[in-house]
Write an enzyme that holds these catalytic residues in place. Structure first.
Site, mmCIF file in Angstrom:
data_model
loop_
_atom_site.group_PDB
_atom_site.id
_atom_site.type_symbol
_atom_site.label_atom_id
_atom_site.label_comp_id
_atom_site.label_asym_id
_atom_site.label_seq_id
_atom_site.Cartn_x
_atom_site.Cartn_y
_atom_site.Cartn_z
ATOM 1 C CB CYS A 143 38.310 45.233 31.321
ATOM 2 S SG CYS A 143 37.147 46.516 31.639
ATOM 3 C CB CYS A 157 42.159 37.565 39.285
ATOM 4 S SG CYS A 157 41.026 38.108 40.575
ATOM 5 C CG ASN A 186 40.285 42.385 26.740
ATOM 6 O OD1 ASN A 186 39.725 42.327 25.668
ATOM 7 N ND2 ASN A 186 39.751 42.975 27.799
ATOM 8 C CB SER A 203 34.596 40.033 38.460
ATOM 9 O OG SER A 203 34.665 41.397 38.121
ATOM 10 C CG LEU A 204 29.996 34.278 38.464
ATOM 11 C CD1 LEU A 204 29.831 34.255 39.963
ATOM 12 C CD2 LEU A 204 28.690 33.908 37.772
ATOM 13 C CG ASN A 205 35.507 36.623 35.959
ATOM 14 O OD1 ASN A 205 34.615 37.068 35.264
ATOM 15 N ND2 ASN A 205 36.467 37.370 36.449
ATOM 16 C CB CYS A 244 43.519 40.184 36.189
ATOM 17 S SG CYS A 244 43.497 41.963 36.396
ATOM 18 N N GLY A 266 42.715 47.781 40.349
ATOM 19 C CA GLY A 266 42.366 47.755 41.769
ATOM 20 C C GLY A 266 41.052 47.080 42.089
ATOM 21 C CD GLU A 267 37.606 44.129 44.834
ATOM 22 O OE1 GLU A 267 37.597 43.361 43.867
ATOM 23 O OE2 GLU A 267 36.585 44.739 45.227
ATOM 24 C CB CYS A 292 37.453 52.393 32.442
ATOM 25 S SG CYS A 292 38.047 50.940 33.272
ATOM 26 C CB SER A 347 33.501 46.065 38.744
ATOM 27 O OG SER A 347 33.849 44.734 38.470
ATOM 28 C CD GLU A 357 48.119 51.833 32.248
ATOM 29 O OE1 GLU A 357 49.228 51.976 31.721
ATOM 30 O OE2 GLU A 357 47.407 50.834 32.085
ATOM 31 C CB CYS A 365 44.665 44.550 42.094
ATOM 32 S SG CYS A 365 43.231 43.692 42.786
HETATM 33 N N1 SAH Z 1 38.853 44.427 40.696
HETATM 34 C C1 SAH Z 1 37.542 44.618 40.208
HETATM 35 C C2 SAH Z 1 37.450 45.700 39.154
HETATM 36 C C3 SAH Z 1 38.569 45.788 38.174
HETATM 37 S S1 SAH Z 1 38.721 44.417 37.054
HETATM 38 C C4 SAH Z 1 36.968 43.314 39.694
HETATM 39 O O1 SAH Z 1 37.702 42.344 39.558
HETATM 40 O O2 SAH Z 1 35.772 43.281 39.444
HETATM 41 C C5 SAH Z 1 37.424 44.799 35.886
HETATM 42 C C6 SAH Z 1 36.924 43.594 35.094
HETATM 43 O O3 SAH Z 1 37.928 43.157 34.148
HETATM 44 C C7 SAH Z 1 36.598 42.371 35.937
HETATM 45 O O4 SAH Z 1 35.325 41.887 35.592
HETATM 46 C C8 SAH Z 1 37.659 41.368 35.537
HETATM 47 O O5 SAH Z 1 37.191 40.045 35.653
HETATM 48 C C9 SAH Z 1 37.918 41.755 34.103
HETATM 49 N N2 SAH Z 1 39.195 41.318 33.558
HETATM 50 C C10 SAH Z 1 40.382 41.243 34.180
HETATM 51 N N3 SAH Z 1 41.345 40.809 33.331
HETATM 52 C C11 SAH Z 1 40.734 40.623 32.136
HETATM 53 C C12 SAH Z 1 41.188 40.221 30.852
HETATM 54 N N4 SAH Z 1 42.462 39.959 30.624
HETATM 55 N N5 SAH Z 1 40.284 40.138 29.861
HETATM 56 C C13 SAH Z 1 38.992 40.461 30.062
HETATM 57 N N6 SAH Z 1 38.519 40.872 31.238
HETATM 58 C C14 SAH Z 1 39.369 40.943 32.271
HETATM 59 FE FE1 SF4 Z 2 42.233 42.715 40.947
HETATM 60 FE FE2 SF4 Z 2 39.946 42.711 39.542
HETATM 61 FE FE3 SF4 Z 2 42.296 42.040 38.387
HETATM 62 FE FE4 SF4 Z 2 41.191 40.393 40.145
HETATM 63 S S1 SF4 Z 2 40.319 40.977 38.166
HETATM 64 S S2 SF4 Z 2 43.361 40.996 40.090
HETATM 65 S S3 SF4 Z 2 40.280 41.825 41.583
HETATM 66 S S4 SF4 Z 2 41.749 44.031 39.213
#
Ligand code: SAH
Ligand code: SF4
Length: 376
Positions: free
Chosen positions: A362, A139, A316, A240-242, A142, A185-186, A128, A217, A115, A135
């Site tokens: 995202c 995480c 989200n 993506s620090l988080n 996600c 994906g990563e 995007c 990212s 997608e 992936c």
């Molecule tokens: N895998 C890469 C890029 C794809 S994820 C990465 O993790 O950076 C893109 C972004 O979406 C990342 O910053 C991730 O932390 C964020 N993300 C993933 N799930 C989310 C959610 N449910 N709500 C908000 N952001 C989310």
């Molecule tokens: Fe993969 Fe990025 Fe989602 Fe983590 S946040 S599972 S690295 S897509």
């Protein structure tokens, strides 16, 4: 084979490099590089300059039928029609949000589906993109992470998402676009193909997208960050620090057990930035988990270790995440954190993810398991 930087407990399926999708089928010009096109035209008994004409037709004009390539000789067009495909990823499903953004499902030649999201802004668009089918990083918050990894996308399939979306939305050649690798994906697990797509997309004879309009990212693969830093030109970097403590971050991002916050900060400090370039720190706000004022203070300290800007992303909600107990933060808290960071002189924005009503934001990109993307 599982690479060693995939944390224990992450889904087990992994294909690298991307499978040779073109072996059985006729050659597909969609997504070929200039060199590949040169080989193709030479095999057809044509002069090398024909390759550049085809390249321009593919990526600048974005023609999708050989009959449109009228600058080629009739004879060459006939050869192309009879022996070479021109097949971009096909948009098989679209959902348009009330905010104007659209989520698209792309079917690849082997039937796999990924997608992407198209977000229009006046005369430009932000796209995007996905870099993998699923992936491997696992995480926990996600939706894509829940899918596991099915395979890498090829450079052609990544660039193909751009061509398909620009054509679908009727953007004329030359429309300014931003690309963000924030779909499925990563990207650092598929960097060779992501960079292959980047080369296609910024080529002046094609889409000519400037490098600073492309952002990759990552969840924090230090070896990938180091490798990205060696390319010139290269896309911009987002992390993506988080999480602001190793304990919290490891709980939601298993990769943190391989490279912790300090290893990340060191890699970002060493990243060879260009003049005025900033590293984006994405920070997903999860109520009660990552959104305390203490988190805000630690985030500020982390961000000051290198030139950066911060993107706060309220979680989200999606089915899998909500059932695991993840929730978006309170509005009040988003405002407090944003002020705390900007009062410390940091650049901060809140990403009000677009497309939430269509599960297009995202972290919500996850094809349900289906005939195309079966569980393995
Ligand atoms: N895998 C890469 C890029 C794809 S994820 C990465 O993790 O950076 C893109 C972004 O979406 C990342 O910053 C991730 O932390 C964020 N993300 C993933 N799930 C989310 C959610 N449910 N709500 C908000 N952001 C989310
Ligand atoms: Fe993969 Fe990025 Fe989602 Fe983590 S946040 S599972 S690295 S897509």
């Amino acid at each position: 084979m599982q690479p060693k930087d995939v944390p224990a407990g992450a889904p087990q399926r992994w294909d690298d490099p991307a499978p040779e999708l073109e072996t059985a089928a006729r050659p597909n010009a969609a997504g070929m590089s200039r060199d590949q096109l040169r080989e193709l035209v030479s095999a057809l008994g044509e002069k090398p300059f024909r390759a550049d004409q085809i390249f321009e037709g593919l990526y600048h004009h974005r023609w999708t039928q050989w009959s449109a390539f009228t600058q080629l000789s009739k004879d060459l067009r006939a050869k192309l029609v009879s022996s070479v495909d021109l097949q971009w990823p096909e948009i098989v499903e679209s959902a348009v949000s009330s905010d104007g953004s659209a989520k698209h499902a792309f079917r690849m030649r082997d039937g796999r589906i990924v997608e992407g999201v198209h977000m229009p802004y006046e005369d430009r668009a932000t796209l995007c993109l996905s870099s993998q089918v699923g992936c491997a990083m696992g995480c926990t918050f996600c939706a894509t992470g829940k899918m596991g990894i099915l395979r890498n996308l090829t450079a052609a399939e990544i660039a193909g998402q751009v061509i398909a979306m620009l054509n679908h939305h009727g953007h004329p050649p030359g429309t300014p676009v931003n690309l963000v690798f924030m779909g499925m994906g990563e990207p650092m697990h598929n960097l060779a193909h992501v960079m292959g797509a980047f080369d296609l997309l910024h080529d002046p004879l094609g889409l000519a997208i400037p490098p600073w309009r492309v952002t990759v990212s990552t969840s924090g693969l230090v070896t990938g960050i180091q490798r990205l830093g060696t390319f010139k030109p290269r896309p911009r970097l987002a992390l993506s620090l988080n999480g602001t403590t190793d304990e919290h971050r490891s709980r939601i991002m298993p990769v943190n057990r391989v490279w912790n916050l300090d290893a990340l900060a060191q890699a970002l400090q060493a990243f060879p930035l260009e003049h005025d370039e900033l590293i984006t720190l994405e920070y997903v706000l999860l109520k009660g988990l990552t959104d305390s004022l203490e988190d805000g203070r630690r985030l500020a300290a982390f961000a000051k270790r290198f030139p950066s800007k911060i993107n706060l992303i309220p979680f989200n909600p999606h089915e899998a995440g909500t059932s695991d107990g993840f929730e978006p933060p309170e509005e009040l808290r988003i405002g407090q954190l944003s002020r705390l960071l900007s009062n410390q002189g940091l650049i901060v924005s809140v990403r009000r993810s677009r497309g939430q009503d269509i599960a297009g934001a995202c972290g919500q990109l996850a094809r349900k398991r289906s005939a195309e993307n079966p569980a393995k």
